[in-house]
Scaffold this motif. Structure first.
Motif, PDB file in Angstrom:
ATOM      1  N   PRO A 176       1.667  -9.864  -7.470  1.00 49.81           N
ATOM      2  CA  PRO A 176       1.730 -11.055  -6.574  1.00 49.81           C
ATOM      3  C   PRO A 176       3.150 -11.304  -5.900  1.00 49.81           C
ATOM      4  O   PRO A 176       3.279 -11.865  -4.774  1.00 49.81           O
ATOM      5  CB  PRO A 176       1.714 -12.384  -7.683  1.00 49.81           C
ATOM      6  CG  PRO A 176       2.323 -11.508  -8.923  1.00 49.81           C
ATOM      7  CD  PRO A 176       1.787 -10.325  -8.876  1.00 49.81           C
ATOM      8  N   ASP A 177       4.061 -10.378  -6.298  1.00 49.02           N
ATOM      9  CA  ASP A 177       5.480 -10.493  -5.631  1.00 49.02           C
ATOM     10  C   ASP A 177       5.403  -9.524  -4.300  1.00 49.02           C
ATOM     11  O   ASP A 177       6.634  -9.302  -3.993  1.00 49.02           O
ATOM     12  CB  ASP A 177       6.574 -10.547  -6.667  1.00 49.02           C
ATOM     13  CG  ASP A 177       6.272  -9.260  -7.462  1.00 49.02           C
ATOM     14  OD1 ASP A 177       5.067  -8.864  -7.736  1.00 49.02           O
ATOM     15  OD2 ASP A 177       7.226  -9.083  -8.279  1.00 49.02           O
ATOM     16  N   CYS A 178       4.503  -8.637  -4.370  1.00 47.54           N
ATOM     17  CA  CYS A 178       4.706  -7.413  -3.255  1.00 47.54           C
ATOM     18  C   CYS A 178       4.610  -7.948  -1.781  1.00 47.54           C
ATOM     19  O   CYS A 178       4.143  -9.177  -1.573  1.00 47.54           O
ATOM     20  CB  CYS A 178       3.316  -6.751  -3.346  1.00 47.54           C
ATOM     21  SG  CYS A 178       3.485  -5.420  -4.526  1.00 47.54           S
ATOM     22  N   GLY A 179       5.348  -7.326  -1.067  1.00 49.90           N
ATOM     23  CA  GLY A 179       5.526  -7.608   0.311  1.00 49.90           C
ATOM     24  C   GLY A 179       4.427  -6.790   1.146  1.00 49.90           C
ATOM     25  O   GLY A 179       3.416  -6.381   0.511  1.00 49.90           O
ATOM     26  N   LYS A 180       4.603  -6.524   2.449  1.00 49.29           N
ATOM     27  CA  LYS A 180       3.609  -5.753   3.330  1.00 49.29           C
ATOM     28  C   LYS A 180       3.147  -4.311   2.726  1.00 49.29           C
ATOM     29  O   LYS A 180       2.097  -3.995   2.628  1.00 49.29           O
ATOM     30  CB  LYS A 180       4.051  -5.838   4.731  1.00 49.29           C
ATOM     31  CG  LYS A 180       2.870  -5.305   5.689  1.00 49.29           C
ATOM     32  CD  LYS A 180       3.353  -5.324   6.959  1.00 49.29           C
ATOM     33  CE  LYS A 180       3.075  -6.609   7.564  1.00 49.29           C
ATOM     34  NZ  LYS A 180       3.418  -6.637   8.988  1.00 49.29           N
ATOM     35  N   GLY A 181       4.458  -3.741   2.046  1.00 50.11           N
ATOM     36  CA  GLY A 181       4.120  -2.418   1.629  1.00 50.11           C
ATOM     37  C   GLY A 181       3.469  -2.167   0.427  1.00 50.11           C
ATOM     38  O   GLY A 181       3.220  -1.187   0.015  1.00 50.11           O
ATOM     39  N   GLY A 182       3.213  -3.302  -0.359  1.00 46.62           N
ATOM     40  CA  GLY A 182       2.618  -3.226  -1.758  1.00 46.62           C
ATOM     41  C   GLY A 182       3.346  -2.832  -2.670  1.00 46.62           C
ATOM     42  O   GLY A 182       4.702  -2.805  -2.728  1.00 46.62           O
ATOM     43  N   PHE A 183       2.773  -1.997  -3.777  1.00 46.54           N
ATOM     44  CA  PHE A 183       3.586  -1.720  -4.868  1.00 46.54           C
ATOM     45  C   PHE A 183       4.678  -0.746  -5.130  1.00 46.54           C
ATOM     46  O   PHE A 183       5.412  -0.600  -5.707  1.00 46.54           O
ATOM     47  CB  PHE A 183       2.631  -1.533  -6.172  1.00 46.54           C
ATOM     48  CG  PHE A 183       2.103  -0.118  -6.331  1.00 46.54           C
ATOM     49  CD1 PHE A 183       1.664   0.363  -5.141  1.00 46.54           C
ATOM     50  CD2 PHE A 183       1.813   0.358  -7.752  1.00 46.54           C
ATOM     51  CE1 PHE A 183       1.257   1.520  -5.411  1.00 46.54           C
ATOM     52  CE2 PHE A 183       1.225   1.488  -7.701  1.00 46.54           C
ATOM     53  CZ  PHE A 183       0.779   2.215  -6.495  1.00 46.54           C
ATOM     54  N   VAL A 184       4.667  -0.002  -3.827  1.00 51.47           N
ATOM     55  CA  VAL A 184       5.521   1.264  -3.709  1.00 51.47           C
ATOM     56  C   VAL A 184       7.143   0.430  -3.320  1.00 51.47           C
ATOM     57  O   VAL A 184       7.996   1.324  -3.417  1.00 51.47           O
ATOM     58  CB  VAL A 184       5.295   1.940  -2.608  1.00 51.47           C
ATOM     59  CG1 VAL A 184       3.712   2.646  -2.827  1.00 51.47           C
ATOM     60  CG2 VAL A 184       4.847   1.397  -1.378  1.00 51.47           C
TER      61      VAL A 184
END
Length: 294
Positions: A176-184
């Motif tokens: 839920p705390d990911c930015g645009k780039g996702g879990f990477v």
């Protein structure tokens, strides 16, 4: 009830006929955890060096026991299959259409859209206009976030009158705390993600919400284990017409616990218990969210 699955039928015929298609899970991270895949570039050399690894650790369990409908090629980093930009995805669809085969196009995007800021709805529209028969998202984001993105895609398609089949293959981790780039972009990526792992009950909820959203191609990506795929099959057993073989002893929603020697554990053999569970991470003073690196 007679199973809905029709062996030998094409993917579009299955989806057009209302069949639930279950996609495979995480070959990459699953095999890396077992020591077969080189981390970093995540190359799939295991399929050549250790072919039995793939067969024993995932394929056999999924295909023979859980009856997954689709097994995807394990070719990560061999092909550009996780698209962050809709422009590249459109090019791929246009080329693949030349084969005369149905094209399914999924993107690694969240609700904020692609890396150039193109919204999910517009991404879906461009992919369908390019010739994709199935569109959706895969990887980079967890179940809840992925479903939100697919919902935005569906809204975008609806606004233009376009129709297509929807597909979702989320991470097996909560992000839920990911930015645009996702879990990477998370500090835990890739070797500290275990505390974020989704439970099988999270995935049953994910499967039901995806189905209610109108998605009929439902599966998993990085972080999914065989029991997650089984959870999808169990939740959608009424729609598919049967339970997976692995559920005969396991029991749906923990019903296999009804013969446990401890009465308080027997009391957990019901859907209501697991549906309302708030799992603890087990880590003292665990932060609820991380601060992404970018």
């Amino acid at each position: 009830k007679k199973p809905i699955i029709r062996p030998g039928t094409g993917i579009l015929e299955r989806l057009d006929g209302g069949e639930v298609v279950i996609g495979d899970g995480s070959f990459l991270i699953t095999l890396e955890k077992r020591g077969y895949v080189k981390a970093g570039l995540w190359t799939p050399e295991a399929v050549v060096e250790h072919p039995d690894a793939g067969r024993s650790s995932f394929i056999t369990i999924i295909y023979l026991v859980i009856l997954t409908t689709v097994l995807q090629q394990f070719a990560f980093y061999y092909s550009n299959s996780y698209f962050e930009y809709v422009e590249e995805a459109v090019w791929a669809v246009e080329v693949l259409k030349e084969s005369g085969k149905p094209v399914a196009a999924t993107m690694c995007i969240g609700p904020a859209g692609d890396m150039h800021g193109v919204p999910p709805g517009e991404c879906a529209v461009r992919l369908v206009k390019a010739g994709a028969s199935i569109v959706g998202v895969n990887c980079r984001f967890g179940p809840g976030t992925s479903l939100k993105t697919v919902e935005l895609m569906k809204e975008g398609l609806g606004a233009t009158g376009l129709k297509t089949h929807l597909m979702v293959q989320s991470l097996g981790f909560h992000t839920p705390d990911c930015g645009k780039g996702g879990f990477v972009d998370l500090p835990e990526y890739p070797f500290g993600l275990e505390p974020r792992a989704a439970t099988r009950w999270d995935i049953q909820k994910y499967a039901r919400e995806a189905y209610n959203l109108g998605v009929r191609y439902i599966g998993g990506c990085c972080g999914f284990e065989p029991y997650h795929i089984r959870a999808i099959a169990e939740e959608l057993a009424p729609e598919r017409g049967f339970l997976p073989l692995a559920s005969e002893k396991h029991g749906s929603w923990g019903s296999g616990l009804n013969m446990h020697t401890k009465p308080w554990i027997r009391a957990r053999a019901r859907r209501e218990y697991w549906e309302n569970l708030l799992p603890a991470s087990g880590r003292p003073f665990c932060p609820s969210l991380s601060k992404p690196d970018v």
